[in-house]
Design an enzyme around this catalytic site. Sequence first.
Site, PDB file in Angstrom:
ATOM      1  N   GLU A 226       0.857  -1.196   0.000  1.00 56.01           N
ATOM      2  CA  GLU A 226       0.000   0.000   0.000  1.00 56.01           C
ATOM      3  C   GLU A 226       0.887   1.238   0.000  1.00 56.01           C
ATOM      4  O   GLU A 226       0.624   2.206  -0.697  1.00 56.01           O
ATOM      5  CB  GLU A 226      -0.936   0.013   1.216  1.00 56.01           C
ATOM      6  CG  GLU A 226      -1.818   1.261   1.246  1.00 56.01           C
ATOM      7  CD  GLU A 226      -2.894   1.258   2.332  1.00 56.01           C
ATOM      8  OE1 GLU A 226      -3.260   0.181   2.812  1.00 56.01           O
ATOM      9  OE2 GLU A 226      -3.349   2.356   2.687  1.00 56.01           O
ATOM     10  N   ARG A 304      -7.418   3.094  13.165  1.00 55.78           N
ATOM     11  CA  ARG A 304      -8.361   1.978  12.991  1.00 55.78           C
ATOM     12  C   ARG A 304      -8.329   1.051  14.213  1.00 55.78           C
ATOM     13  O   ARG A 304      -9.340   0.469  14.589  1.00 55.78           O
ATOM     14  CB  ARG A 304      -8.089   1.215  11.691  1.00 55.78           C
ATOM     15  CG  ARG A 304      -9.251   0.333  11.273  1.00 55.78           C
ATOM     16  CD  ARG A 304      -9.046  -0.324   9.917  1.00 55.78           C
ATOM     17  NE  ARG A 304      -9.474   0.473   8.797  1.00 55.78           N
ATOM     18  CZ  ARG A 304     -10.737   0.553   8.336  1.00 55.78           C
ATOM     19  NH1 ARG A 304     -11.694  -0.155   8.914  1.00 55.78           N
ATOM     20  NH2 ARG A 304     -11.043   1.305   7.310  1.00 55.78           N
ATOM     21  N   GLU A 706     -10.930  -7.607   4.122  1.00 58.13           N
ATOM     22  CA  GLU A 706     -10.280  -7.649   5.420  1.00 58.13           C
ATOM     23  C   GLU A 706     -11.050  -8.350   6.545  1.00 58.13           C
ATOM     24  O   GLU A 706     -10.439  -9.036   7.364  1.00 58.13           O
ATOM     25  CB  GLU A 706      -9.937  -6.218   5.861  1.00 58.13           C
ATOM     26  CG  GLU A 706      -8.924  -5.578   4.939  1.00 58.13           C
ATOM     27  CD  GLU A 706      -8.678  -4.126   5.279  1.00 58.13           C
ATOM     28  OE1 GLU A 706      -9.598  -3.309   5.069  1.00 58.13           O
ATOM     29  OE2 GLU A 706      -7.590  -3.809   5.761  1.00 58.13           O
TER      30      GLU A 706
HETATM   31  N1  LUZ Z   1      -5.525   2.209   4.240  1.00 59.16           N
HETATM   32  C1  LUZ Z   1      -5.701   3.497   4.519  1.00 59.16           C
HETATM   33  C2  LUZ Z   1      -6.298   1.270   4.756  1.00 59.16           C
HETATM   34  O1  LUZ Z   1      -4.951   4.321   4.015  1.00 59.16           O
HETATM   35  N2  LUZ Z   1      -6.724   3.861   5.300  1.00 59.16           N
HETATM   36  C3  LUZ Z   1      -7.563   2.979   5.868  1.00 59.16           C
HETATM   37  O2  LUZ Z   1      -8.476   3.352   6.585  1.00 59.16           O
HETATM   38  C4  LUZ Z   1      -7.343   1.619   5.593  1.00 59.16           C
HETATM   39  N3  LUZ Z   1      -8.111   0.699   6.150  1.00 59.16           N
HETATM   40  C5  LUZ Z   1      -7.864  -0.576   5.897  1.00 59.16           C
HETATM   41  C6  LUZ Z   1      -6.817  -0.912   5.062  1.00 59.16           C
HETATM   42  N4  LUZ Z   1      -6.054  -0.008   4.496  1.00 59.16           N
HETATM   43 MO1  MOS Z   2      -4.735  -2.742   3.065  1.00 59.99          MO
HETATM   44  S1  MOS Z   2      -4.188  -3.279   4.939  1.00 59.99           S
HETATM   45  O1  MOS Z   2      -3.579  -2.356   1.986  1.00 59.99           O
HETATM   46  O2  MOS Z   2      -6.303  -2.785   2.795  1.00 59.99           O
END
Ligand code: LUZ
Ligand code: MOS
Length: 752
Positions: A226, A304, A706
Amino acid sequence: MRHCGSHLHVSGRSQYVDDVPAPKGMLHAVVFGSPVAHGKLLSLDLEAAKAVEGVKAIVTYESIPGSKMIGALALDEPLFADKEVLFQGHPIALVIADSHAAATKGAKTCSAEIEELSPVTCPREAFAKGLLLQETRVFEKGDVDSIWSECETIVAGKIDLAGQEHLYLETNRARVIPQEDGQMKVYSSTQSPSAVQKHVAGVLGLPMHKVEVDVKRLGGGFGGKEDQATHWACMAAVGAALLKAPVQIVLSRPDDMRMTGKRHPYKQDFKIGLDSAGKILAYEVHHFQNSGAYMDLSGPVLERTVLHSTNAYAIPNVRIRAAACRTNLPSNTAYRGFGGPQGMFPLEVAIEQAAAKMGVSPDWIQSRNLISDGYVFQYGQEMEGCNMQRTWDEAVEHFDVKGIKARIAAFNKENLMVKKGFAMMPVCFGISFTKTFLNQGSSLVHVYTDGSVSVTTGGIEMGQGISSNMIAIASRVFGIPHAWINSNSTNTRRIANISPSAASATSDLNGNATIIACNEILSGMLKIAGEHLGCSPEALKIVNGVVQRDGAPTELTWQQLVLKTYFARVQLMAHGFYSPPDLHYDGVKGFGKPFHYYTFGTCLIETTVDCLRGTYTIDASRIVHDLGRTIIPTVDRGQIEGGLAQGLGWVTLEELSFSDSGRLTSHALSTYKAPDADFMPDVMELKLLENVDNPGGPLGSKAVGEPPFMYGTAAYFAIRRAIEAYTPLIEDEVRCPMTPERVLLSLYPNFK
Ligand code: LUZ
Ligand code: MOS
């Protein structure tokens, strides 16, 4: 419909970054990382490496032509270490050579003079020393302090919750190819092409329109790409710009494991209070997040964690403290669940221990505290469309929890050295990026004159099936077979400002955008069809590639209508943009409506522990899950089973081990054990909630990526129930994962 890449995957013909034939003169790069976890970088000795045959150049901090800093939220991270090294493996230099072997040899020959400083790897220690990446925050609801006196049962304790390696099959990699006029083409294994585009442009000092990022597919991401795919693309880009040649970086598995961040480990303090009826009156938790060296996504991950600290339970009085503790490890990062699992875990421990004290089973407490419509979370959002109780009740009835418990009790009575355990896990997970602005999706749909269709969205195919979902959606909106539709690579020249494929939201955001784009094209086509057939477009519908009038097929086919539309000079391509309405969230106050909706489910896990050896098997997983109206059942099932597997791995086998000096000692598959097909339960039952809809998702579907991860958590508690059937658990701190070694030590606490 099947996963649209499955025939390529099983025959080994799917192309990943380095499967595309290499351009002429492509060079290979290998990273030289810090041998120590913390120190002052005094000087570099690169002469020997430069002399290695085939080495073309060595890139360092000084060589970066543009911004030397990158970072998801703040530009707080130098692309290469400059004056200090902050973790073992911290990239210091990039050796570029005409072969991967020469670059590897070069990287091994680099050396650095480093004045070593003592590393901090424990978040509690970092917290005590004031090493924090952001201000420590406290979030509250009700009045925790005054309620303890009304509680019949109070327990408190400490938790040590481990991290987790992503273990994507395809390690991080990128290929950067210089184009005419200073432009750069980047192939990257990233969940976030626009982040790669932005940072490649940044380090090269170019405007973003000079950088094109193209992503066909990833061999897994799980959050690990990510934000942390960016580094490697930026490094290759700096090399490509300096040498004016294509440069590719493919991290070796050990380099990937020691240079990239993982799921955040946490240390936690908890306290819970219940009344005699089993109602949770108060819950307090302090999260010490092990954030690693730089911010990366640690802030949002911690957010989160806070938002999901009460999981699926209605609790009137809550206090949650959250500290992002800076340590000398690679910056920990997104990983499926994004802090949610770490938020939910301590409450399950608290319930387990309260149950032990009250002499009841944990599921007795769980079932008495489930959320329902009207519940207001500590962050202000009110629960609507709640199916939590439904999934729980269906799990209890459909899978006969009473029968399972009776069977296990009988087994444990008969067997002295083999014991079974059982646990349940309710999950309520919020869908949306908590950074509200990221909740946007785009889709570009092309209908060509032969009637074939191509769909490009901002969604990244990482095995999860987004391409298949987009094809299925376009097929349903247009009324044509799947086979006529192709899903393209994700490309920053076709879609701008792409949110990462993350937060389970990719299908929702890009799927809704695809519906909008398809409908725009379709309405023009049906107008043409109406003119041709002499009726109103409202009477027309396309079914399986044929235009129907008032439900009866006409002579007009999709292909003919496409041509008529083209000759009438009406658009056959459209861009759709979607953003979910009504989201607002103040991240500082921790208040608002961060989630578009929630997903729900309940999981049962059964396990058998060998009380002589400490080994165990996960015998059964039984899940009731709310998917709304599933788009492709097999794709969703794949996500549920995959999430479960990773969740099981997190709490059982997977153990990251670091030496005191901050060196990752489990940096290969020989020392890091993840679940394989054999480890998965022999009995895997999945029941989807029936007759459910979701107005928030495309075609009534629900996000799926998820939430199932957290089902795996039940295995941790099931194993502990089995241990308790043999001997009481004695521990001063609850430690996760429950590796076979830890199980053995728990079975024989007095054995030294
Ligand atoms: N990525 C992010 C995430 O940038 N913000 C989020 O709230 C999130 N939640 C789950 C997985 N990736
Ligand atoms: Mo994510 S933890 O790249 O949804």
